[in-house]
Design an enzyme around this catalytic site. Sequence first.
Site, PDB file in Angstrom:
ATOM      1  N   CYS A  35      79.711  37.754-131.029  1.00  0.00           N
ATOM      2  CA  CYS A  35      78.475  37.660-131.816  1.00  0.00           C
ATOM      3  C   CYS A  35      77.499  38.799-131.548  1.00  0.00           C
ATOM      4  O   CYS A  35      76.432  38.847-132.153  1.00  0.00           O
ATOM      5  CB  CYS A  35      77.806  36.313-131.565  1.00  0.00           C
ATOM      6  SG  CYS A  35      78.884  34.925-131.976  1.00  0.00           S
ATOM      7  N   HIS A  71      68.080  35.868-131.103  1.00  0.00           N
ATOM      8  CA  HIS A  71      69.451  35.432-131.368  1.00  0.00           C
ATOM      9  C   HIS A  71      69.404  34.030-131.963  1.00  0.00           C
ATOM     10  O   HIS A  71      70.092  33.750-132.942  1.00  0.00           O
ATOM     11  CB  HIS A  71      70.262  35.469-130.078  1.00  0.00           C
ATOM     12  CG  HIS A  71      71.719  35.225-130.267  1.00  0.00           C
ATOM     13  ND1 HIS A  71      72.498  35.986-131.120  1.00  0.00           N
ATOM     14  CD2 HIS A  71      72.558  34.304-129.719  1.00  0.00           C
ATOM     15  CE1 HIS A  71      73.743  35.554-131.079  1.00  0.00           C
ATOM     16  NE2 HIS A  71      73.808  34.525-130.243  1.00  0.00           N
ATOM     17  N   GLU A 130      67.384  31.688-124.115  1.00  0.00           N
ATOM     18  CA  GLU A 130      66.692  32.859-124.649  1.00  0.00           C
ATOM     19  C   GLU A 130      65.189  32.756-124.454  1.00  0.00           C
ATOM     20  O   GLU A 130      64.522  33.745-124.133  1.00  0.00           O
ATOM     21  CB  GLU A 130      67.032  33.054-126.125  1.00  0.00           C
ATOM     22  CG  GLU A 130      66.501  34.355-126.691  1.00  0.00           C
ATOM     23  CD  GLU A 130      67.010  34.664-128.084  1.00  0.00           C
ATOM     24  OE1 GLU A 130      66.816  35.811-128.553  1.00  0.00           O
ATOM     25  OE2 GLU A 130      67.618  33.772-128.722  1.00  0.00           O
ATOM     26  N   LYS A 161      68.487  33.012-138.437  1.00  0.00           N
ATOM     27  CA  LYS A 161      69.671  32.164-138.541  1.00  0.00           C
ATOM     28  C   LYS A 161      69.317  30.767-139.043  1.00  0.00           C
ATOM     29  O   LYS A 161      70.199  30.031-139.497  1.00  0.00           O
ATOM     30  CB  LYS A 161      70.378  32.068-137.188  1.00  0.00           C
ATOM     31  CG  LYS A 161      71.075  33.349-136.745  1.00  0.00           C
ATOM     32  CD  LYS A 161      71.831  33.134-135.448  1.00  0.00           C
ATOM     33  CE  LYS A 161      72.539  34.403-134.978  1.00  0.00           C
ATOM     34  NZ  LYS A 161      71.597  35.412-134.436  1.00  0.00           N
ATOM     35  N   HIS A 176      74.817  31.394-138.736  1.00  0.00           N
ATOM     36  CA  HIS A 176      75.258  32.395-137.769  1.00  0.00           C
ATOM     37  C   HIS A 176      76.457  33.156-138.325  1.00  0.00           C
ATOM     38  O   HIS A 176      77.540  32.595-138.492  1.00  0.00           O
ATOM     39  CB  HIS A 176      75.623  31.695-136.460  1.00  0.00           C
ATOM     40  CG  HIS A 176      75.869  32.620-135.316  1.00  0.00           C
ATOM     41  ND1 HIS A 176      75.837  34.002-135.434  1.00  0.00           N
ATOM     42  CD2 HIS A 176      76.164  32.373-134.006  1.00  0.00           C
ATOM     43  CE1 HIS A 176      76.088  34.539-134.263  1.00  0.00           C
ATOM     44  NE2 HIS A 176      76.300  33.576-133.379  1.00  0.00           N
ATOM     45  N   PHE A 216      80.002  35.514-126.941  1.00  0.00           N
ATOM     46  CA  PHE A 216      80.969  34.923-126.032  1.00  0.00           C
ATOM     47  C   PHE A 216      81.495  35.995-125.072  1.00  0.00           C
ATOM     48  O   PHE A 216      81.661  37.168-125.450  1.00  0.00           O
ATOM     49  CB  PHE A 216      82.142  34.320-126.800  1.00  0.00           C
ATOM     50  CG  PHE A 216      81.850  32.986-127.448  1.00  0.00           C
ATOM     51  CD1 PHE A 216      80.619  32.369-127.311  1.00  0.00           C
ATOM     52  CD2 PHE A 216      82.819  32.347-128.201  1.00  0.00           C
ATOM     53  CE1 PHE A 216      80.351  31.148-127.905  1.00  0.00           C
ATOM     54  CE2 PHE A 216      82.577  31.121-128.798  1.00  0.00           C
ATOM     55  CZ  PHE A 216      81.344  30.511-128.660  1.00  0.00           C
TER      56      PHE A 216
END
Length: 417
Positions: free
Chosen positions: A166, A306, A317, A338, A343, A402
């Site tokens: 991502c 994010h 975050e 998002k 996403h 990830f």
Amino acid sequence: MRTDPRRVAVTGVGLVSPLGVGTAENWDALLAGRSGIGPITRFDTTEYPSRIAGEVKGFNPFDYLDKKEVKKSDTFIQYALAASRFAVDDAGLVIDERNADRVGVVIGSGIGGLPLIEAMHKTLLERGPSRVSPFFIPGQIVNMAAGQVSIRYGARGPNTSPATACTTGLHAVGDAFRLIQAGEADAMIAGGTEAVITPLAMAGFCAMRALSTRNDEPEKASRPWDAHRDGFVMSEGCGVVVLEELETARRRGARVYAEVVGYGMGAAAYHISAPHPEGDGAVRVMRAALADAGIAPERIGYINAHGTSTPLGDLSEVRAIKRVFGDHAYKLAVSSTKSATGHLLGAAGGLETGILALAVREQVLPPTLNLDEPGEGCDLDFVPHHARKVDLEYALTNSFGFGGTNASIAMKRYAGD
């Protein structure tokens, strides 16, 4: 910080997402607070815990590719060709023999051509190896989005394709930024693309329990920082920007959306999918971006986060932002687009880079949708529900992936010299 970096400008933006096909459609939908999330229409989801996604609607590949090209390319490549056309046209960038060696492409994908892989695997099992298309391999490998774009425009400069989950799209933009700073290119077409709303991908993410199961209210499913968030919503699309060395852009009279002034990248080195509870990796990349830009944390007015709508990720975050910015964390604005787009996995950073450039130029912050009741520890200014006019000089965008791979990019308003 570099002592003599070349200045880098964003001169073109091209967006394809569940909110629309084209940059203006996306920007208008964001500011209007519209959601691009709905029920999955491409396959039967009866047995799936999550039956919603952000599908790109109204995309006709034949508007951007001829018939033969469509047959040779997976959807993620088609999205990249469309978004790149939007970005290059928006920049007014002409690539010819005078500059072709100095224009490159960095477009990545987190997963690549999974739809074509699934289709060809079915063909192999049902009809045998002789029926597998000769275009199967070049139609689905990750680097072919960048390859096809470079072929389309004759861009003979640096050509690479990160595949960092991502964080892919933001790494692509950051890598392009570095190439221009270092003098290895004068312009780069950069971003991320993804198209994996497929039976296998959905099954895999469902098995991880990563996705929202708010199937009855899909438009409310992506709700970053809300107390009732229950996972992210998988989406697809592409975000591409044109970056140029500032003096080169100025000489040709290009419009400048913003300057890219800092880039940080690093690893959390913690877990294959879970974020560090205190956001250690996020802290390091935000601090690195600020140091690269040569600015104090207090200069940042906005962060396009994010913000995926996962219980652990959102809180991590927020904690990272508080560690980096201290008391100033409560004075800057933070939002997650998002909440509207879902996403886009490897395309998210490219899309959100384009959105950040628009926000800096237009001096408007896109909102966080569905933030009705902030969750525990989520107490920053998340620009809930409605877009906001601002006086913005510096801003950041974050992407985390990830494997613990993270990135942050800083932009500055351009007012001319």
